[in-house]
Design a protein around this motif. Structure first.
Motif, mmCIF file in Angstrom:
data_model
loop_
_atom_site.group_PDB
_atom_site.id
_atom_site.type_symbol
_atom_site.label_atom_id
_atom_site.label_comp_id
_atom_site.label_asym_id
_atom_site.label_seq_id
_atom_site.Cartn_x
_atom_site.Cartn_y
_atom_site.Cartn_z
ATOM 1 N N LEU A 1 0.851 -1.190 0.000
ATOM 2 C CA LEU A 1 0.000 0.000 0.000
ATOM 3 C C LEU A 1 0.886 1.239 0.000
ATOM 4 C CD1 LEU A 1 -2.649 -0.946 2.721
ATOM 5 C CD2 LEU A 1 -2.959 -1.027 0.243
ATOM 6 N N LYS A 2 0.442 2.249 -0.707
ATOM 7 C CA LYS A 2 1.161 3.515 -0.696
ATOM 8 C C LYS A 2 0.752 4.339 0.512
ATOM 9 C CE LYS A 2 1.826 3.943 -5.693
ATOM 10 N NZ LYS A 2 1.597 4.801 -6.875
ATOM 11 N N SER A 3 1.643 5.236 0.926
ATOM 12 C CA SER A 3 1.344 6.154 2.010
ATOM 13 C C SER A 3 1.692 7.560 1.567
ATOM 14 C CB SER A 3 2.127 5.778 3.268
ATOM 15 O OG SER A 3 1.733 6.598 4.348
ATOM 16 N N CYS A 4 1.293 8.534 2.388
ATOM 17 C CA CYS A 4 1.579 9.933 2.074
ATOM 18 C C CYS A 4 2.998 10.285 2.487
ATOM 19 C CB CYS A 4 0.601 10.855 2.800
ATOM 20 S SG CYS A 4 -1.119 10.592 2.349
ATOM 21 N N LYS A 5 3.639 11.110 1.717
ATOM 22 C CA LYS A 5 4.955 11.596 2.091
ATOM 23 C C LYS A 5 4.830 12.584 3.245
ATOM 24 C CE LYS A 5 7.082 11.002 -2.453
ATOM 25 N NZ LYS A 5 7.806 11.651 -3.568
#
Length: 200
Positions: free
Chosen positions: A30-34
């Motif tokens: 899953l991607k996350s926010c920087k």
């Protein structure tokens, strides 16, 4: 039977890398926010929460009140939840949720832009599981749980799960919901609530 595998959250630059812990999407990234726009629930905590809830689901609906990356709602869908509503007001986080949903090709969910307090009147059906994990500095959990009850958003046998800092201790009873379990994992406290008449 669902085998639970814990994956440590690791970082690559400013981006936190997460994975689905178990279920049909198990081990999928899953991607996350920087940066610090969101604070994703650690995989170890996420796995422990779902194990406490029974590990897997046979249908049911989930409301993720501060969805961030969609991490918890997508884990629930992976484990058999029928439908999930993800509420988030941060624009960057909303884009990440959409990317994660698209990467899993998950259709049984909706993404709502806005604060949970501003969108609750739009929710048409009650939920089996409500997850509350606001930014630690902006906890309004008692107010939110009262509103959930006022609008009859939680099913009679539904569960509310609150994630907070370890030092945040919530009341034994909020509205008609009784705290039936509480666990701490490092700096994180997880509190579980059900309606009083369903207390064991």
């Amino acid at each position: 039977f669902i085998a639970t595998v814990y994956f440590a959250n690791t970082s690559k630059g400013d981006e936190c890398l997460m994975r689905i812990v178990a279920g049909k999407y198990g081990s999928r990234p899953l991607k996350s926010c920087k940066g610090d726009t969101t604070r994703p629930t650690a995989d170890k905590v996420k796995g422990a929460v779902f194990s406490s809830l029974g590990g897997s689901f046979d249908s049911g609906r989930m409301l993720d009140c501060y969805s961030g990356t969609g991490n918890m709602a997508l884990e629930a869908l992976s484990r058999g939840m029928k439908f999930a509503t993800m509420v988030e007001k941060d624009r960057m986080a909303l884009n990440v949720i959409r990317e994660n949903v698209k990467s899993l090709q998950e259709k049984n969910c909706e993404i709502i832009s806005g604060s949970i307090f501003s969108v609750m009147n739009r929710l048409k059906e009650a939920y089996d599981l409500v997850y509350i994990d606001p930014p630690y500095a902006k906890q309004e959990n008692e107010k939110l749980i009262q509103k959930l009850e006022d609008l009859d958003i939680v099913k009679s046998d539904g569960v509310i799960v609150v994630e907070s800092l370890q030092e945040e201790v919530w009341p034994e009873k909020i509205a008609s919901f009784i705290k039936y379990k509480e666990k701490t994992y490092g700096i994180t406290r997880i509190s579980y609530y059900q309606k009083e008449e369903n207390e064991e």
